[in-house]
Design a protein around this motif. Sequence first.
Motif, PDB file in Angstrom:
ATOM      1  N   PRO A  45       0.937  -1.026  -0.076  1.00 26.23           N
ATOM      2  CA  PRO A  45      -0.110  -0.045   0.081  1.00 26.23           C
ATOM      3  C   PRO A  45       1.001   1.178   0.087  1.00 26.23           C
ATOM      4  CG  PRO A  45      -0.725  -1.539   1.661  1.00 26.23           C
ATOM      5  CD  PRO A  45       0.626  -2.106   1.073  1.00 26.23           C
ATOM      6  N   ASN A  51      -7.333   6.638   0.240  1.00 26.93           N
ATOM      7  CA  ASN A  51      -8.076   6.292  -1.140  1.00 26.93           C
ATOM      8  C   ASN A  51      -8.082   7.414  -1.894  1.00 26.93           C
ATOM      9  OD1 ASN A  51     -10.217   7.385   0.044  1.00 26.93           O
ATOM     10  ND2 ASN A  51     -11.346   5.390   0.326  1.00 26.93           N
ATOM     11  N   ASN A  52      -7.407   8.731  -1.833  1.00 22.64           N
ATOM     12  CA  ASN A  52      -8.009   9.772  -2.475  1.00 22.64           C
ATOM     13  C   ASN A  52      -7.339   9.899  -3.755  1.00 22.64           C
ATOM     14  OD1 ASN A  52      -5.513  10.136  -1.169  1.00 22.64           O
ATOM     15  ND2 ASN A  52      -5.764  12.282  -1.200  1.00 22.64           N
ATOM     16  N   ASN A  74      -3.255   3.428  -5.436  1.00 24.40           N
ATOM     17  CA  ASN A  74      -2.882   3.746  -4.263  1.00 24.40           C
ATOM     18  C   ASN A  74      -1.989   2.262  -3.670  1.00 24.40           C
ATOM     19  OD1 ASN A  74      -5.042   1.942  -3.701  1.00 24.40           O
ATOM     20  ND2 ASN A  74      -5.777   3.278  -2.061  1.00 24.40           N
ATOM     21  N   TYR A 124      -5.681  -0.023  -7.437  1.00 25.12           N
ATOM     22  CA  TYR A 124      -6.577   0.672  -6.891  1.00 25.12           C
ATOM     23  C   TYR A 124      -7.411   0.133  -5.433  1.00 25.12           C
ATOM     24  CZ  TYR A 124      -9.897   4.265  -4.770  1.00 25.12           C
ATOM     25  OH  TYR A 124     -10.688   4.719  -3.895  1.00 25.12           O
ATOM     26  N   LEU A 125      -6.922   0.373  -4.386  1.00 23.94           N
ATOM     27  CA  LEU A 125      -7.658  -0.280  -3.147  1.00 23.94           C
ATOM     28  C   LEU A 125      -8.816   0.613  -2.463  1.00 23.94           C
ATOM     29  CD1 LEU A 125      -7.325  -2.950  -1.116  1.00 23.94           C
ATOM     30  CD2 LEU A 125      -5.862  -1.200   0.056  1.00 23.94           C
ATOM     31  N   PRO A 126     -10.029   0.436  -2.493  1.00 17.71           N
ATOM     32  CA  PRO A 126     -10.803   1.035  -2.006  1.00 17.71           C
ATOM     33  C   PRO A 126     -10.955   1.478  -0.505  1.00 17.71           C
ATOM     34  CG  PRO A 126     -12.036  -0.463  -3.649  1.00 17.71           C
ATOM     35  CD  PRO A 126     -10.572  -0.943  -3.077  1.00 17.71           C
ATOM     36  N   GLN A 127     -10.614   0.332   0.076  1.00 20.48           N
ATOM     37  CA  GLN A 127     -10.844   0.512   1.692  1.00 20.48           C
ATOM     38  C   GLN A 127      -9.886  -0.570   2.298  1.00 20.48           C
ATOM     39  OE1 GLN A 127     -14.533  -0.672   3.670  1.00 20.48           O
ATOM     40  NE2 GLN A 127     -14.417   1.211   4.870  1.00 20.48           N
TER      41      GLN A 127
END
Length: 559
Positions: A280, A305-306, A310, A331-334
């Motif tokens: 991450p 996550n902006n 990421n 991309y990892l949302p959460q």
Amino acid sequence: MAGGEEGRPRPPEASPPRAPPETALGEAEREAGGGSSRRLPPPRLPRLGLALALVAALLAAKYYRDSEVARRQETALKSLGNEGLFLFASLDTNNDLYISPEEFKPIAEKLTGIAPVTGIEEEEILDPNGETLSIIAKFQPLLMDTMTKSKDGFLGISHIALSGLRNWTAPASPLSLMFAQQFKAFLPPKNKLELADPWWVIPSELNIFTGYLPNNRFYPPAPKGKEVIIHKLLSMFHPRPFVKTRFAPQGAVACIQAVAEIHAEFQLNEPPDFPFWFSPAQFTGYVVLSKDSSHVREFKLFVPNNRSLNVDMEWLYGALESSNMEVDIGYLPQMELESLGPSVPSVIHDENGNVIDSRDSEGEPIQFIFEEITWQREISWEEAAGKLEVAMYPFKKVSYLPFTEAFERAKSESKLVHSILLWGALDDQSCSGRTLRETVLESSPILAFLNESFISTWSLVKELEELQVSIQENEVNSKLADLHLEKYNFPVEIMICLPNGTVVHHINANYFLDITSMKPEEAESSIFSFSASFEDPSTATYLQFLKEGLQRAKPFLQA
């Protein structure tokens, strides 16, 4: 000496006793003085000589034995094949060609299903009656469609390589109960009590001189000291977090607001699959706790996550680490940890000091009421986060503005734009800008020159591609993105631009690194030459690139 029996030295205990050197010498002198014509006997081999001869013989025997063992080891290792040899090397952490019981433990635990004991590993004993708090893990898996290279298969084997990633769809431990005292690791040292004055919770041990840690590892080393709490927290996501990352900067940095920034990565695969590293961008978070760490009011740790990308991913698809490495980003949302509420006492006492039940007379849990905190001094989240970023990434002593804002600022201040366009982010664990940020972009001459003469920005290719197609929303910004992408070559392009987006000078990072790794005489034929004013050729060459950009821009600025 190796020819026959008579050449072999006798063991020390079989040697005849003799007098000390002084006594032997006296006897020889008396015999000579007595007029005897008898010749003196030849001097006996000194004990030291015997010892050395014995050692030589033993070494010869050991050499023969070791050579035979080495030959057998080599034959055995060859029989493993490339994949088996790779697995053996990943377990043989001290490179002694033996798998010790300690090195074999992770495999044994996997085969037997017996998990290692993961009790409290802190150096100090925790109070079993201390306050506890519940931590919840929230996790949404990586969006596979955001992987730019490998979502549709790579060399026909990505389905196997990505199995650990595809199967990671939920946190390993959705809920964990922790002691408030364990968060003591986040308290500042006595000399770091000023607001926004950062300190290293876990110091980074890597730099460009020490090199990076190897990729062919599956199991993280046992955490020590302040690493324990971070390892325990990150293990809620996945059972194999590495608190010490392969690449600099490692560790965790914090400052009083209280905010922390942590770098860690996860190993998603296990043998016999090859390693898959999931890194991450960073973990950012905050903790509110008492000065004696007996009470934690709030805790949160998350992957920002902006941004459109990421996470950096790297994996091996063959036994040779250097040539069989593939990389991608996504991309990892959460991915976050959060306390469900303040820590509460494990044991409740009444006003007389007697232990009482945790439930009232009607059987309902006793509700704790916490006073509102009134801060005497505080700074904003943005200011604290900025201080941490500079501590973690010294290149950020230069302000890097968002892409479109940088050109607006350049226009108002009549400056050029120093722009870096990358496949992966410059200020996280992605690999594309790692060498630049750890060398020239951190050097004092470059920092000073950029602050004085340029407005700086860095951008992701993916973000500019999205900006490029938004011509109906903002034609000016779309044109800026278009001018940049015209000059871009994988993985990193460095550009000097006019305020209107025109690129007046640019260089690819790979070419820059190639010419700065040359010997000075080899670089004479290149478009850059080394300056005698700096010992570091990278700094000198980058400075020359910036100055040449200013020269090329003059005709446009004067028009």
